[in-house]
Design a protein around this motif. Sequence first.
Motif, short mmCIF file in Angstrom:
data_model
loop_
_atom_site.label_atom_id
_atom_site.label_comp_id
_atom_site.label_asym_id
_atom_site.label_seq_id
_atom_site.Cartn_x
_atom_site.Cartn_y
_atom_site.Cartn_z
N LEU A 67 32.89 23.10 27.30
CA LEU A 67 33.52 21.98 27.99
C LEU A 67 34.72 21.44 27.20
CD1 LEU A 67 33.59 19.78 30.19
CD2 LEU A 67 31.90 18.51 28.87
N THR A 68 34.58 21.39 25.87
CA THR A 68 35.67 20.86 25.03
C THR A 68 36.96 21.61 25.31
OG1 THR A 68 34.05 20.37 23.31
CG2 THR A 68 36.35 20.32 22.67
N VAL A 69 36.89 22.94 25.33
CA VAL A 69 38.09 23.73 25.57
C VAL A 69 38.62 23.47 26.98
CG1 VAL A 69 39.06 26.04 25.67
CG2 VAL A 69 37.30 25.51 23.98
N LEU A 70 37.70 23.44 27.95
CA LEU A 70 38.15 23.27 29.33
C LEU A 70 38.84 21.92 29.53
CD1 LEU A 70 38.23 24.52 32.14
CD2 LEU A 70 36.09 23.36 32.65
N GLU A 71 38.21 20.84 29.05
CA GLU A 71 38.78 19.51 29.31
C GLU A 71 40.07 19.28 28.53
OE1 GLU A 71 35.74 16.68 28.33
OE2 GLU A 71 35.68 17.26 26.23
N HIS A 72 40.19 19.94 27.36
CA HIS A 72 41.42 19.75 26.60
C HIS A 72 42.51 20.74 26.99
CE1 HIS A 72 40.23 16.52 23.89
NE2 HIS A 72 39.03 17.05 23.93
N SER A 73 42.15 21.71 27.85
CA SER A 73 43.20 22.63 28.30
C SER A 73 43.60 22.30 29.73
CB SER A 73 42.74 24.08 28.16
OG SER A 73 41.63 24.31 29.00
N GLY A 74 43.09 21.17 30.23
CA GLY A 74 43.56 20.68 31.51
C GLY A 74 42.96 21.35 32.73
N GLY A 75 41.73 21.86 32.62
CA GLY A 75 41.07 22.44 33.79
C GLY A 75 40.82 21.37 34.85
N ALA A 76 40.81 21.75 36.13
CA ALA A 76 40.61 20.78 37.21
C ALA A 76 39.27 20.08 37.04
CB ALA A 76 40.67 21.49 38.56
N LYS A 77 39.28 18.74 37.21
CA LYS A 77 38.08 17.94 36.98
C LYS A 77 36.96 18.29 37.95
CE LYS A 77 38.07 13.57 34.63
NZ LYS A 77 38.87 12.42 34.36
N SER A 78 37.33 18.53 39.21
CA SER A 78 36.31 18.71 40.24
C SER A 78 35.45 19.94 40.00
CB SER A 78 36.98 18.79 41.61
OG SER A 78 37.98 19.80 41.56
N SER A 79 36.04 20.97 39.40
CA SER A 79 35.29 22.22 39.25
C SER A 79 34.80 22.41 37.81
CB SER A 79 36.16 23.41 39.66
OG SER A 79 37.30 23.46 38.82
N ARG A 80 34.89 21.38 36.99
CA ARG A 80 34.58 21.52 35.57
C ARG A 80 33.17 22.04 35.31
NH1 ARG A 80 37.61 16.69 32.37
NH2 ARG A 80 39.57 17.83 32.61
N ARG A 81 32.21 21.41 36.00
CA ARG A 81 30.81 21.77 35.77
C ARG A 81 30.61 23.26 36.09
NH1 ARG A 81 25.68 22.08 37.79
NH2 ARG A 81 26.63 22.75 39.74
N ARG A 82 31.12 23.65 37.25
CA ARG A 82 30.98 25.04 37.70
C ARG A 82 31.68 25.99 36.72
NH1 ARG A 82 27.04 26.75 39.81
NH2 ARG A 82 27.39 28.55 38.52
N ASP A 83 32.88 25.64 36.31
CA ASP A 83 33.65 26.51 35.42
C ASP A 83 32.94 26.73 34.08
OD1 ASP A 83 35.54 26.66 37.34
OD2 ASP A 83 37.00 25.33 36.37
N VAL A 84 32.39 25.64 33.54
CA VAL A 84 31.71 25.74 32.25
C VAL A 84 30.48 26.63 32.39
CG1 VAL A 84 30.40 24.46 30.51
CG2 VAL A 84 32.55 23.54 31.36
N VAL A 85 29.67 26.35 33.40
CA VAL A 85 28.44 27.13 33.59
C VAL A 85 28.79 28.60 33.83
CG1 VAL A 85 26.46 27.46 35.10
CG2 VAL A 85 27.12 25.16 34.40
N ASP A 86 29.83 28.85 34.63
CA ASP A 86 30.24 30.24 34.89
C ASP A 86 30.60 30.96 33.59
OD1 ASP A 86 29.87 30.09 37.54
OD2 ASP A 86 32.01 29.94 38.10
N ALA A 87 31.38 30.29 32.75
CA ALA A 87 31.81 30.94 31.52
C ALA A 87 30.62 31.24 30.62
CB ALA A 87 32.82 30.06 30.78
#
Lengths: 367, 238
Positions: free
Chosen positions: B97-117
């Motif tokens: 999550l740290t990388v995603l939120e600091h690299s500007g990933g879309a907020k709405s899909s954050r949970r899904r993106d993290v779990v996917d990775a």
Amino acid sequence: MSQTADVRLPSLLTAATPQRMIALVVVLAIALFGIPAILSTFWMKIMFEMAAYSLVTLGLGLLVGRVGIYSLCQIPLVAAGAWFSLRVHFLFDESVPFPILLLITGVLTGVLGIIIGLPALRLSGLYLALVTLMAAGAITLLLVSVKFPNGGGGFWGFDTRSASGFNSVPRPGIATGDIAFYRYTVVVVALMFLLAAWHIAGKPGRAWASLRQAEVTAISAGVNTTLYKLWAFALSAAIAGVAGGIIAAGNGVTTNQFPVEQSILLLAVVLLGGAYSLWGAIVAAFFLRVFPQLLDKQLGLPVELLTVLFGVGVLFTLMLQPKGVVQDLTNLGRLIGVKTGMIKPPVAPVVASAAVETAPVAEQVPS
Amino acid sequence: MISISSLTVRFGGVVPIDDLNLTLDVGVNGLIGPNGAGKTTFFNVLTGFVKPVQGTVTAFGDDLLAMPHFRRIRWGLRRTFQTEQAVAELTVLENVLTVLEHSGGAKSSRRRDVVDAVEFVGLGDSLQRPVGALGAAERRLVEVARAVVGSPRLVLLDEPAAGLPDEETAALAQVIKEIPARTGALTILVDHDMALVNETCAHVAVLDFGHIIASGPTADVLNDARVMAAYLGEDIDV
Ligand SMILES: Nc1ncnc2c1ncn2[C@@H]1O[C@H](COP(=O)(O)OP(=O)(O)OP(=O)(O)O)[C@@H](O)[C@H]1O
Ligand SMILES: [Mg+2]
């Protein structure tokens, strides 16, 4: 796949586990109602100081425990907070409501914290600590030069009638009595702890954890390291500043109340209490304000002994329990809970990972 | 596509990167070379830890060297470290999550993106475990998950298999091979394990004393006599 479907992203809400909520409510109830019911006037004054100083230890604990930055400037920031609250109070003809005054004081001291944090962009470890100590000296000198805490009308006003080296901000109307203002302080402290917890559980907390492990770790996660270091300094200073405002209203402040050297003792008690847990700040404040009184009043021992005791305490903490006394207390509480059947024994051993020591940035050539 | 031209790095008298020219395409690219060849230094230049004295790096049309380091992550640069650097005190979930939120990933899909990775690297069952409690191979995988979350465009893996036993290296190889298909990222893999390079890379470049001495399809390069010479005296585990 398995447990991933209902996973929630970490936040203050997911951090608020039932156990933590119960602990919070119990501690607040004891602080607000239990303590005033049983302690004498003298000890209530000490408890007020402990409450106010738990903000000071909280602020330093954030820097040390979360970001891995050792600052020796926290006590002069409390003085600066007291000064800002006095100045703003007089500037607006003594008309600013107390909560607003605290808010302005927090913001102004936060800005000062950013200035003190600037060297952290280049230095770390011992060198940074030394520079913050010099900043502490500079703030203290500045405060002397403006005749802290004297004040008359206007921002720079000087009141010849009260040149005695004492000044205070009036307490808020809803809490003019000593007990009432103590309770008011406990509420402010609770709000500040929530503010800190909210940071830790969120994006800044993860950025700081990365920074504490290694600067390169944070950078490669996309963390704007400049922003988050200065943010940590700002938050830490703002909290210390609010403490200064509270103290200025609670007891008033005198010229030599915030000696630079006390920052060193402060760092010791923060390490001793436990910098990796928010509760550690309260344990640290106990060591700082209550313990010396116990030594003096109950045991009749010289207060100078304190420095030695804290030194030994820090030594033992670093060697045996890097998470500080608060962790010993937690373990004790858990043990009592398990023995009395109030809580279930933990299934898997809790991982001790808080003591991840990091080398100064200069030694962290990425490889 | 990434193209590097006339890149030179100097540390006092040492010149670990010496007028390096290289062009790579999307896919997994191997970068091999003996110890001290300058591989990590090359990554450090791309990440922004080391400033070259001359040269340009153009990635997908953008001038990488002109961006401050945190902007590069936002742009899509990701890397892992030779000495693994997942954050020990954070959970697997928090690390990614740290990388995603600091690299500007879309907020709405954050949970899904993290779990996917995290599921992509096969750590779905360890989401909530602190990284400090994981084994070496799992920590490497956390770093890979950090590298693929969000929208990476350039993924740099610095000896991800170092110190891992064969079965775990094989599992890691499967994950690495999938990175371009999953993310569309240009991936550069540095490793001394020739079996891993052979298994995962379509293209290999060889760095020796700061120069590229060979670059081409994996099979051709690994059979090249000069490459073997560069590795002479080195442990090659093919
Ligand atoms: N920060 C630095 N300061 C001075 N010299 C450095 C620095 N970083 C690397 N070097 C030198 O640059 C050269 C290249 O090092 P580099 O770490 O890039 O090699 P490498 O190809 O990654 O090697 P390995 O396979 O051992 O990881 C070496 O001679 C090394 O000693
Ligand atoms: Mg290397």
